[in-house]
Design a protein around this motif. Structure first.
Motif, PDB file in Angstrom:
ATOM      1  N   GLY A  31       0.946  -1.152  -0.175  1.00 28.47           N
ATOM      2  CA  GLY A  31      -0.005   0.004  -0.011  1.00 28.47           C
ATOM      3  C   GLY A  31       0.852   1.239  -0.063  1.00 28.47           C
ATOM      4  N   MET A  32       1.916   1.148   0.927  1.00 25.44           N
ATOM      5  CA  MET A  32       2.930   2.432   0.977  1.00 25.44           C
ATOM      6  C   MET A  32       3.647   2.735  -0.364  1.00 25.44           C
ATOM      7  N   ALA A  33       4.082   1.474  -1.091  1.00 30.98           N
ATOM      8  CA  ALA A  33       4.953   1.727  -2.266  1.00 30.98           C
ATOM      9  C   ALA A  33       3.857   2.119  -3.205  1.00 30.98           C
ATOM     10  N   GLU A  34       2.714   1.910  -3.070  1.00 28.10           N
ATOM     11  CA  GLU A  34       1.900   2.536  -4.329  1.00 28.10           C
ATOM     12  C   GLU A  34       1.568   3.883  -4.024  1.00 28.10           C
ATOM     13  N   ILE A  35       1.442   4.278  -2.695  1.00 28.50           N
ATOM     14  CA  ILE A  35       1.320   5.786  -2.403  1.00 28.50           C
ATOM     15  C   ILE A  35       2.533   6.551  -2.990  1.00 28.50           C
ATOM     16  N   VAL A  36       3.748   6.097  -2.700  1.00 21.99           N
ATOM     17  CA  VAL A  36       4.757   6.646  -3.133  1.00 21.99           C
ATOM     18  C   VAL A  36       4.974   6.992  -4.489  1.00 21.99           C
ATOM     19  N   ASP A  37       4.727   5.667  -5.183  1.00 20.55           N
ATOM     20  CA  ASP A  37       4.892   5.888  -6.510  1.00 20.55           C
ATOM     21  C   ASP A  37       3.698   6.798  -7.350  1.00 20.55           C
ATOM     22  N   PHE A  38       2.442   6.944  -6.694  1.00 23.04           N
ATOM     23  CA  PHE A  38       1.505   7.816  -7.176  1.00 23.04           C
ATOM     24  C   PHE A  38       2.245   9.454  -6.983  1.00 23.04           C
ATOM     25  N   ALA A  97       4.787  10.311  -9.340  1.00 24.65           N
ATOM     26  CA  ALA A  97       4.398  10.251 -10.578  1.00 24.65           C
ATOM     27  C   ALA A  97       3.695  11.707 -10.745  1.00 24.65           C
ATOM     28  N   ARG A  98       3.190  12.271  -9.553  1.00 25.07           N
ATOM     29  CA  ARG A  98       2.714  13.791  -9.334  1.00 25.07           C
ATOM     30  C   ARG A  98       3.619  14.655  -9.261  1.00 25.07           C
ATOM     31  N   GLY A  99       5.063  14.338  -9.149  1.00 24.39           N
ATOM     32  CA  GLY A  99       5.807  15.344  -9.084  1.00 24.39           C
ATOM     33  C   GLY A  99       6.414  15.634  -7.910  1.00 24.39           C
ATOM     34  N   ARG A 100       6.018  14.818  -6.817  1.00 24.15           N
ATOM     35  CA  ARG A 100       6.563  15.075  -5.362  1.00 24.15           C
ATOM     36  C   ARG A 100       7.845  14.445  -5.147  1.00 24.15           C
ATOM     37  N   ARG A 101       8.667  15.455  -4.369  1.00 25.31           N
ATOM     38  CA  ARG A 101      10.004  14.633  -4.149  1.00 25.31           C
ATOM     39  C   ARG A 101      10.244  14.947  -2.602  1.00 25.31           C
ATOM     40  N   SER A 130       1.212  -2.141  12.537  1.00 23.01           N
ATOM     41  CA  SER A 130       0.977  -1.298  11.314  1.00 23.01           C
ATOM     42  C   SER A 130       2.032  -0.065  11.049  1.00 23.01           C
ATOM     43  N   ASN A 131       2.118   0.762  12.360  1.00 23.38           N
ATOM     44  CA  ASN A 131       3.187   1.645  11.856  1.00 23.38           C
ATOM     45  C   ASN A 131       4.573   1.450  11.560  1.00 23.38           C
ATOM     46  N   LEU A 132       5.137   0.247  11.959  1.00 20.88           N
ATOM     47  CA  LEU A 132       6.567  -0.256  11.520  1.00 20.88           C
ATOM     48  C   LEU A 132       6.423  -0.609  10.049  1.00 20.88           C
ATOM     49  N   GLU A 133       5.388  -1.397   9.945  1.00 21.14           N
ATOM     50  CA  GLU A 133       5.415  -1.814   8.329  1.00 21.14           C
ATOM     51  C   GLU A 133       5.079  -0.768   7.431  1.00 21.14           C
ATOM     52  N   ARG A 134       4.250   0.189   8.042  1.00 24.70           N
ATOM     53  CA  ARG A 134       3.902   1.248   6.832  1.00 24.70           C
ATOM     54  C   ARG A 134       5.027   2.384   6.566  1.00 24.70           C
ATOM     55  N   PHE A 135       5.854   2.381   8.034  1.00 22.63           N
ATOM     56  CA  PHE A 135       7.113   3.225   7.643  1.00 22.63           C
ATOM     57  C   PHE A 135       7.954   2.475   6.776  1.00 22.63           C
ATOM     58  N   ALA A 136       8.311   1.519   7.337  1.00 18.53           N
ATOM     59  CA  ALA A 136       9.023   0.502   6.272  1.00 18.53           C
ATOM     60  C   ALA A 136       8.861   0.678   4.787  1.00 18.53           C
ATOM     61  N   GLY A 137       7.398   0.622   4.529  1.00 19.85           N
ATOM     62  CA  GLY A 137       6.816   0.581   3.303  1.00 19.85           C
ATOM     63  C   GLY A 137       7.454   1.899   2.440  1.00 19.85           C
ATOM     64  N   LEU A 138       7.015   2.860   3.244  1.00 14.61           N
ATOM     65  CA  LEU A 138       7.350   4.132   2.774  1.00 14.61           C
ATOM     66  C   LEU A 138       8.948   4.280   2.336  1.00 14.61           C
ATOM     67  N   LYS A 139       9.738   4.041   3.277  1.00 14.65           N
ATOM     68  CA  LYS A 139      11.284   4.007   3.283  1.00 14.65           C
ATOM     69  C   LYS A 139      11.808   3.145   1.943  1.00 14.65           C
TER      70      LYS A 139
END
Lengths: 327, 327
Positions: free
Chosen positions: A163-170, A173-177, A190-199
DNA sequence: CTGAAAGCGCTTACAG
DNA sequence: CTGAAAGCGCTTACAG
């Protein structure tokens, strides 16, 4: 006084065992007798005492449902589905509300004393010790919202990293850095996993986290951390939050600071609680499939009650990006 | 296998009765023996079987908590407090979720089969028949959110009329004259009383209701009815809603239609749920004192369990006007 | 303070 | 298909 099976037996001219059989599906009793006994029972206002049945039989029909602060939108939403799902199996939910993680053990201990047929734990964590105890007394435990690595219980959880990976890609793609993170209660699965996914997602894009803050999964904490982030010298162009409630708080923060969303700032949550779709928020988020989660949890519970020798299973359910106008 | 009192008795060299007494506060047992038995029990991992105890003793320690759609903000908020309050009395809540009114009876019937010590009904209504049955088997029922006129159960409810009267006075003082109403689920006790309170309040001011719409207590219904009201030829200058969720929907409707709140339109809710205080809503509303309600409900329950001959009581708790910026 | 016995209201082998 | 008996794990008079 309460009407007992003995009363019915006497009135119907049968043995007590027959009364029991009349109320047990599939018991060997003639149709005529069953009908008769039931009719007499009805007339006398007899209802089998489920506590007595629980003492004798193998089941009590009670299932412990362990949840966190029920008033929170996600928990309330989950509990509604959980309770209904338990009912659908013919059991009744024994509600166990827990605060901090360490209460789960003692709460479950009490549930065990009620001889629950199983437990669904959707908050905190269960100690190895208690998991063993549940196992030794034959009470299956299903964990919701976390996956157990040590093979002591079945579990269901959405795929936080995906889920987090998709968010990052999105966002990229929208130009956010310049993507900042507001985490929920630390040390939470959940927090650990989501944070990990984001990183991981950011790394895959060659990016690093722009800034990190920590909340407690409440809207207020999202508001506070959002204000902090948005008044710091270096502004992010996106804020990803550990759940929807905090993201809603960030939307409020942006509005207070007159920061245009999503033009100047993207805000993303996680879960897709009902409020995420409300007009003032219209949150872009990742849907935590609550209904499927609950269905899977009960399937696991029921199948383990039927056969407790099968290997433990963990079910991962895909999260799904939901794009609205906050990002 | 489970450890039973017999196992502990054998290991501790005492009778089974002594084990029971060691786990019963106030039972006649020497301090030394109690300590010893408890220690042995601890070592063996013994926990009294509450189902067996429930069969023998006068209490099961189970209290039925009947609530409506748990995912709704008000219900979730109420349930959180209700569950905690039940725990504080040492009992465990058996969760019973109901949909339409008529399910309450059968749900309660099932709870009775579990020999609950009492029931707190915060949704729908209980038929006279079932109230009688509860009474005859000695299971006290406390109604929350409605007052019973036929003297068959204790009840607690906020003063809906007084709350509405204050809302009307406030609006009129603010110069509002064209006051419309969006009601919640029809035939609901709270809706009936709130509507009555509105009418009485308006009459006292020499006014009539400007327009009447009906929702179902959900935000969506408030939004839909709000849009309808605000796009009709004759615009109200205030909209009073049966609860906060609908009022929040009306705030959304006004925002969509670019109607200035509160300058052109006052919007008022009822309950003061947590979300009412969120930035985008800042609802003026009447606080339904949930904590006090729950405290009163449990006080009624406990006192009736102790003495079921006392006359039935109904507790009215004052609602309190909370002024924010939606009106 | 302590134990043996009866009983709570069912279900489940066991015979028939 | 049916009944008598035993038993589930406790608590509670009843004696001592």
């Amino acid at each position: 006084m309460r009407v007992t099976a003995d009363d019915v037996a006497r009135a119907a001219g049968v043995s007590r065992a027959m009364v029991s059989r009349a109320f047990t599906d599939g018991a060997s009793i003639s149709v005529a007798k069953r009908t008769h006994v039931r009719a007499v029972a009805e007339e006398l206002g007899y209802h089998p005492n489920l506590i007595a049945r629980g003492l004798t039989g193998s089941r009590t029909g009670l299932v412990a449902v362990v949840v966190g602060a029920v008033a929170r939108p996600y928990e309330a939403w989950l509990l509604e589905h959980l309770g209904q799902a338990v009912r659908k199996t013919g059991s009744w939910p024994l509600l166990i509300q827990v605060g901090p993680d360490d209460e789960v053990d003692s709460a479950l201990e009490n549930a065990l004393a009620y001889q629950v047929d199983g437990a669904i734990v959707a908050a905190g964590s269960v100690s190895k010790r208690l998991a063993e105890r549940c196992k030794s007394v034959g009470v299956p435990v299903v964990l919701v919202g976390r996956i157990l690595n040590d093979e002591s219980a079945d579990s269901v959880c959405c795929d936080n990293r995906q889920g987090m990976a998709e968010i990052v890609d999105f966002l990229v793609a929208r130009g956010r850095r310049k993507i900042a993170w507001i985490g929920g209660t630390a040390d939470t699965f959940s927090n650990l996993e989501r944070f990990a996914g984001l990183k991981i997602g950011l790394a895959a894009q060659g990016l690093e986290i722009f800034d990190i803050r920590q909340g407690d999964y409440s809207l207020d904490s999202g508001l506070a951390q959002g204000l902090a982030l948005l008044t710091s010298p270096q502004l992010p162009d996106a804020i990803v939050c550990g759940n929807d409630a905090m993201a809603m708080g960030v939307v409020d923060a942006a509005r207070r600071l007159k920061i245009a969303v999503p033009d100047q700032l993207s805000i993303v949550g996680f879960d897709d609680i009902p409020a995420a779709a409300w007009d003032p928020y219209l949150l872009t988020t990742s849907r935590n499939p609550v209904q499927e989660t609950v269905d899977a949890a009960l399937e696991l519970l029921v199948s383990r009650i039927a056969d407790d020798t099968q290997p433990f299973r963990s079910v991962r359910l895909a999260a799904k990006l939901v794009v609205r106008s906050s990002a």
